[in-house]
Motif scaffolding. Structure first.
Motif, PDB file in Angstrom:
ATOM      1  N   LEU A 198      90.043   6.618  50.973  1.00 41.59           N
ATOM      2  CA  LEU A 198      90.121   6.756  49.518  1.00 41.59           C
ATOM      3  C   LEU A 198      91.187   7.772  49.118  1.00 41.59           C
ATOM      4  O   LEU A 198      91.995   7.538  48.217  1.00 41.59           O
ATOM      5  CB  LEU A 198      88.770   7.215  48.955  1.00 41.59           C
TER       6      LEU A 198
ATOM      7  N   ARG B 110      77.403   7.202  61.293  1.00 44.48           N
ATOM      8  CA  ARG B 110      77.482   6.982  59.847  1.00 44.48           C
ATOM      9  C   ARG B 110      78.356   8.051  59.175  1.00 44.48           C
ATOM     10  O   ARG B 110      79.089   7.775  58.237  1.00 44.48           O
ATOM     11  CB  ARG B 110      76.083   6.990  59.236  1.00 44.48           C
ATOM     12  N   ILE B 111      78.232   9.278  59.665  1.00 43.09           N
ATOM     13  CA  ILE B 111      79.100  10.337  59.111  1.00 43.09           C
ATOM     14  C   ILE B 111      80.561   9.999  59.369  1.00 43.09           C
ATOM     15  O   ILE B 111      81.414  10.157  58.494  1.00 43.09           O
ATOM     16  CB  ILE B 111      78.740  11.709  59.726  1.00 43.09           C
TER      17      ILE B 111
ATOM     18  N   CYS C 255      81.763   7.031  59.688  1.00 39.34           N
ATOM     19  CA  CYS C 255      82.084   5.962  58.731  1.00 39.34           C
ATOM     20  C   CYS C 255      82.457   6.569  57.380  1.00 39.34           C
ATOM     21  O   CYS C 255      83.470   6.225  56.777  1.00 39.34           O
ATOM     22  CB  CYS C 255      80.875   5.043  58.508  1.00 39.34           C
ATOM     23  N   PHE C 256      81.587   7.476  56.940  1.00 41.23           N
ATOM     24  CA  PHE C 256      81.815   8.112  55.646  1.00 41.23           C
ATOM     25  C   PHE C 256      83.142   8.858  55.643  1.00 41.23           C
ATOM     26  O   PHE C 256      83.914   8.794  54.685  1.00 41.23           O
ATOM     27  CB  PHE C 256      80.662   9.069  55.346  1.00 41.23           C
ATOM     28  N   GLN C 257      83.400   9.552  56.764  1.00 43.89           N
ATOM     29  CA  GLN C 257      84.636  10.313  56.877  1.00 43.89           C
ATOM     30  C   GLN C 257      85.849   9.396  56.754  1.00 43.89           C
ATOM     31  O   GLN C 257      86.763   9.642  55.968  1.00 43.89           O
ATOM     32  CB  GLN C 257      84.644  11.026  58.224  1.00 43.89           C
TER      33      GLN C 257
ATOM     34  N   SER D  31      86.114   8.096  53.220  1.00 47.53           N
ATOM     35  CA  SER D  31      86.597   9.022  52.194  1.00 47.53           C
ATOM     36  C   SER D  31      88.071   9.376  52.416  1.00 47.53           C
ATOM     37  O   SER D  31      88.825   9.539  51.449  1.00 47.53           O
ATOM     38  CB  SER D  31      85.722  10.271  52.120  1.00 47.53           C
ATOM     39  N   PHE D  32      88.495   9.453  53.671  1.00 46.56           N
ATOM     40  CA  PHE D  32      89.922   9.706  53.888  1.00 46.56           C
ATOM     41  C   PHE D  32      90.771   8.513  53.483  1.00 46.56           C
ATOM     42  O   PHE D  32      91.891   8.677  52.993  1.00 46.56           O
ATOM     43  CB  PHE D  32      90.185  10.126  55.333  1.00 46.56           C
TER      44      PHE D  32
ATOM     45  N   ARG E 158      73.297   7.569  65.682  1.00 48.73           N
ATOM     46  CA  ARG E 158      73.519   6.732  64.506  1.00 48.73           C
ATOM     47  C   ARG E 158      73.970   7.594  63.320  1.00 48.73           C
ATOM     48  O   ARG E 158      74.880   7.247  62.593  1.00 48.73           O
ATOM     49  CB  ARG E 158      72.252   5.977  64.152  1.00 48.73           C
ATOM     50  N   PHE E 159      73.298   8.763  63.208  1.00 50.58           N
ATOM     51  CA  PHE E 159      73.640   9.663  62.114  1.00 50.58           C
ATOM     52  C   PHE E 159      75.130  10.033  62.167  1.00 50.58           C
ATOM     53  O   PHE E 159      75.856   9.942  61.184  1.00 50.58           O
ATOM     54  CB  PHE E 159      72.777  10.921  62.213  1.00 50.58           C
ATOM     55  N   ASN E 160      75.572  10.423  63.395  1.00 50.75           N
ATOM     56  CA  ASN E 160      76.964  10.834  63.524  1.00 50.75           C
ATOM     57  C   ASN E 160      77.930   9.673  63.331  1.00 50.75           C
ATOM     58  O   ASN E 160      79.028   9.841  62.801  1.00 50.75           O
ATOM     59  CB  ASN E 160      77.191  11.507  64.883  1.00 50.75           C
TER      60      ASN E 160
END
Lengths: 599, 369
Positions: A31, A20-21, A23-25, A28-29, A16-18
């Protein structure tokens, strides 16, 4: 079992952690990509528009005023010249603290409360990105303290420029005219608000030639409006120097001879139509317009009963009085009136129906022919001649010699004067025409009125054999003949001889003042009644009349008699008798002219 | 041991940083070459200092850093509380605290302290119960309120967003996330009512910069003009008119991106984006392969703050976001921002170094935590 559940948990949590990372990645890309799109928008799609704005930011286009062309007289004497002076401008949008800057300026330039308020008022209406003239025509001594501190005052600029100066403001004010700041109409035509434009006289007539071409300097400025460098320079082109036909010495002589009286003098070259003198008195000091006209001064001029703003030579028409008898004579000769070949009796008055028409000489002239009637200005003879002629012929002749129509001089506004017709009175009403009115018109009284310019042109036409010239204001221009008047040389000769005898003969109305002159003068006097002659009015009473009811004095003619060079018309408002009031002015002009020729 | 550490350093990240340092120093020179060149020299010193700190932190085990979490957070909180009482007022906002030797900005400190404390908290907890969520929520909201009060909206925003991202990574359920967003939306009008006039003006002028082109819209318009006029290839180094003639506001701090975009054009902007992208990618991959949950969260927090700085700054300079005072990482002038960023980068590199150690990934509540 515990271990397995532990491992499951571990994997689950880590997964799950990875996730979410990731997702964040992705987020942010995304953006970053969005920002890149924005850059594409600005730097590619909007590039041209924004580049233009950047240029507008940094480039300040500073106008450079062209030096106005000078006006000189026919002998090169400056009539409208330029003096060096300093102007102070401010660009409102470049001033960080307006109040402070203005206070500093007021201090350095020594403004009083009123000037300060004026500047503020001007600023309020001005555009923020254009230079606003706050003070001009400063001599170096007054601008020096400001110039020394200029680098502390962002948005303030001092420029050397020229100011108009009229050395002969009083004598030639109406002809030369004056300048004023460009008005809304000029600005619409492409002039800058800091420029000046000719408002009247020759300054207005020759505006396009005198004005010159505005120069531009493209300067690079920083955000505070300080100049960093010059990018491009288009130098201004100075206006043309124009040599006008006026002879300022003659004009001064005429002005001196008028000696403060109200009136007008026009002198014209009989061959070319060049205007040598165009004087209207009283004049105004047109330099007031350049240094910023005070409202009180303007109001004073506007309401002065002597009407100094009026150019009497072309903008006012007056009854021509006896000078008009020349025209009546020409008409009578043209139409072969019987009286031209006969004599008539002058008893001092002519009975007509219910009243008497008087001759200026109460005891009468006795038996007079045309020659004597002109020389001694007998009214009764011309009443009769006019009566024989009739109004329509008189009117046709007047039209032929240019009365009742503009002379075409390049000064505006020009009035045309009035020549009444039988059909219509000057006020435009159709009414019954009386015989007496024709007779009054024949001696230049009543509704007929002419301008001094028209009168001078009439004199020139008599002198040059019937060429009706257009008055020229520029020196050295070829003659512009508006009309060749079909007039018999024989008839002209009769008129000319009579005009000569007005001056030369002992009985002539202008003999006393003009007989001893270097040039032989031919002319005709005129004394225009301002109020109708009362039956029992005698000369002594006339002297006692208040100034504004006194007669207008005329003298028109040409010189030299044998070989005419100049024609003139002198008009003295409420001056009294033509021979005594107006003729001496002509004498002064002829003397000055002869003196110039001799030297 | 030392050699091993050096060998394990992320070389791509270092190369990236080197390029960014080059661009940053060059751009700052362009922004300052007609003004206070002394600031540029001082920034070079900060670079030196920051890089030394960064490499120094590469050798500090994360275990030791974990010990500093609570003291640091409490210290930052204390400073924040002290700011309204004894702080310096600069440009109308109380943000600085004078500590004798140097001034510090407690809000700056708080960002990193929050990242540390949240990483520490969630190292052994899942963000799935009220019991586990309430304390970190307090840790976030309390400093945020203090910072809003200063007022410093930009930092408060960064704080909240960074905390939010860490909560998400720590396993926050999507419904909780949705609830948080709802609360944020509801509190917006309240926030608006409590904003200072200049803050409202900034937001209004962001929505319509042309409404007051010489006033508060000036910054946005001028920087958009600078960026756009640069075009694809830029006006050339030291040739930007908007920069050179001082039309750009804050050209060496918050608006330095406009200088870069004006003089370097889209090409150099793109290079910067690529460098930032690579940096982001490297940092996230470090977070992904981190050996412990604490270090992973720590690295993610650092990455988030870096990414937020970058996006908010460029978004603001290019007119996509309202003007808030956030520096552009590695480019803007400013000692504390640069040094803390480099220090954070050092910590992130340490996370990468330790990821090669065979310490198992700790599940919440494991004996290794």
């Amino acid at each position: 079992m515990r271990l397995r559940s532990y491992m499951q948990d571990y994997h689950h949590s880590r997964k799950r952690f990875n996730q979410r990372i990731l997702c964040f990645q992705i987020f942010s890309f995304a953006l970053l990509f969005l920002l890149f799109l924005r850059l594409l928008d600005l730097q590619w799609l909007q590039h041209e528009g924004l580049l233009l704005q950047a240029e507008q930011n940094r480039v300040n286009v500073v106008p450079m005023l062209a030096t106005r062309g000078e006006l000189v007289d026919r002998h090169g004497v400056g009539l409208a010249v330029n003096h060096v002076s300093y102007h102070v401008y401010i660009i409102p949008e470049r001033i960080p603290e307006m109040e402070k800057t203005l206070a500093r300026l007021a201090d350095l330039l020594g403004w009083d409360e009123r000037q300060f308020a004026q500047v503020k008022h001007r600023l309020k209406r001005a555009r923020r990105d254009r230079p606003v003239l706050v003070e001009d025509k400063l001599p170096w001594l007054r601008v020096a303290p400001l110039a020394a501190r200029l680098h502390h005052l962002a948005g303030v600029d001092v420029k050397a420029g020229t100011r108009r100066f009229y050395p002969y403001a009083q004598t030639a004010s109406h002809l030369i005219g004056y300048l004023s700041m460009a008005n809304a109409e000029d600005v619409n035509k492409g002039m800058l608000p800091i420029e000046k434009a000719g408002r009247s006289g020759l300054e207005k007539t020759f505006e396009s030639r005198l004005h010159g071409q505005l120069g531009m300097q493209q300067e690079e400025v920083d955000a505070l409006g300080r100049r960093v460098g010059v990018l491009k320079r288009t130098p201004p082109v100075m206006g043309e120097q124009i040599q006008i036909s006026l002879d300022i010495d003659l004009q001064k002589a005429a002005s001196r001879a008028l000696a403060g009286r109200t009136g007008a003098v026009v002198v014209m070259d009989v061959h070319t139509g060049e205007v040598l003198v165009l004087l209207s008195q009283p004049g105004i000091d047109t330099n007031h317009f350049i240094s910023g006209l005070e409202m009180e001064q303007w109001q004073y001029w506007l309401h002065d009963p002597k009407r100094p703003l009026l150019n009497r030579a072309i903008q006012a028409a007056f009854p021509p009085a006896s000078t008009f008898k020349l025209l009546t004579s020409l008409a009578a000769l043209r139409y072969g009136m019987p009286l031209t070949r006969k004599k008539t009796d002058c008893k001092g008055f002519l009975e007509l129906a219910d009243r008497n028409l008087r001759c200026w000489r109460r005891k009468g002239h006795g038996r007079v022919n045309m020659h004597r009637a002109i020389v001694e200005s007998c009214d009764v003879y011309f009443y009769k001649l006019g009566d024989q002629l009739g109004m329509s012929r008189l009117q046709a002749e007047a039209k032929r010699w240019g009365f009742g129509q503009p002379t075409g001089i390049e000064l505006s506004p020009e009035v045309r004067g009035t020549m009444p017709t039988q059909a219509r009175s000057p006020s435009g009403h159709t009414r019954k025409w009386f015989r007496g009115e024709t007779m009054i018109t024949a001696i230049g009284q009543g509704a007929v009125s002419v301008t001094p310019m028209q009168m001078a042109r009439f004199a020139a036409a008599i002198a040059n054999g019937g060429k009706l010239l257009r008055p020229q204001l520029e020196a050295g221009q070829p003659a512009q003949i508006m009309r060749e008047i079909d007039v018999s040389p024989k008839h002209l000769d009769i008129i000319r001889k009579a005009m000569r005898d007005v001056v030369a003969s002992g009985r002539g109305t202008a003999h006393a003042r003009l007989s001893r002159l270097p040039w032989k003068v031919a002319g005709k006097t005129g004394t225009a009644q301002v109020v109708a002659m009362a039956q029992d009015n005698d000369k002594k009473e006339a002297k006692k009349k208040p100034k504004h009811l006194q007669d207008h004095a005329w003298f028109m003619g040409y010189a030299p008699f044998e070989n005419p060079r100049i024609a003139f018309a002198v008009f003295v408002e409420h001056g009294g008798h033509g021979g005594s009031a107006a003729a001496p002015v002509a004498a002064a002009i002829v003397r000055a002219m002869a003196k110039r020729e001799a030297s | 041991m030392i050699l091993e550490t050096i060998r394990r350093m992320d070389k791509v990240l270092l190369l990236c940083l080197l390029c960014l340092a080059g661009i940053g120093i060059a751009t700052l020179y362009a922004a300052l070459h007609q003004g206070d060149i002394g600031l540029w020299q001082r920034q070079n010193l900060y670079w030196l200092l920051g890089i030394i700190i960064m490499f120094g932190l590469c050798f500090v085990p994360l275990r030791i850093l974990a010990l500093a979490c609570w003291p640091m957070f409490l210290f930052a909180l204390l400073c924040l509380v002290l700011v309204p009482l004894i702080g310096d007022t600069q440009m109308g906002a109380q943000r600085w605290l004078n500590l004798g030797l140097f001034n510090i900005q407690p809000s700056e400190l708080m960002k990193w302290a929050l990242v540390l404390i949240l990483a520490q908290w969630f190292a052994s907890r899942e963000a799935n119960s009220l019991k586990n969520l309430l304390p970190p929520a307090l840790m976030m909201i309390l400093p945020t309120l203090l910072i809003i009060k200063q007022p410093d909206l930009g930092t408060a925003l960064v704080l909240l967003l960074a905390g939010g991202v860490m909560l998400m990574a720590a396993g926050l359920r999507w419904r909780w996330f949705g609830l948080g967003v709802m609360v944020a939306l509801v509190s917006m009008p309240l926030l608006w009512l409590n904003m200072h006039a200049y803050q409202k003006q900034r937001i209004l002028s962001f929505l319509d910069p042309q409404s007051d082109p010489l006033g508060s819209g000036y910054h946005v318009i001028q920087s958009a003009i600078a960026i756009g006029s640069g075009g694809l290839f830029g006006k050339g180094y030291l040739q930007g008119t908007q920069n050179r003639l001082h039309f750009l506001p804050e050209q060496h701090t918050d608006f330095i991106f406009a200088v870069l975009a004006e003089e370097g054009g889209l090409i150099v902007s793109l290079i910067l984006f690529v460098l930032y992208g690579v940096l982001l990618f490297q940092l996230l991959s470090i977070a992904e392969r981190a050996s412990t949950r604490f270090s992973s969260l720590l690295c993610l927090g650092i990455t988030t703050i870096f990414a937020l700085y970058m996006c908010i700054n460029i978004g603001m300079v290019s007119g996509l976001l309202p003007v808030v005072g956030v520096p552009l990482p590695f480019i803007s002038y400013g000692g504390s921002a640069l040094i803390t960023l480099l220090a954070a980068l050092g910590i992130a590199m340490r996370v990468g170094i330790e990821s090669h150690d065979r310490i198992p990934w700790q599940r919440p509540g494991s004996p290794f935590a």
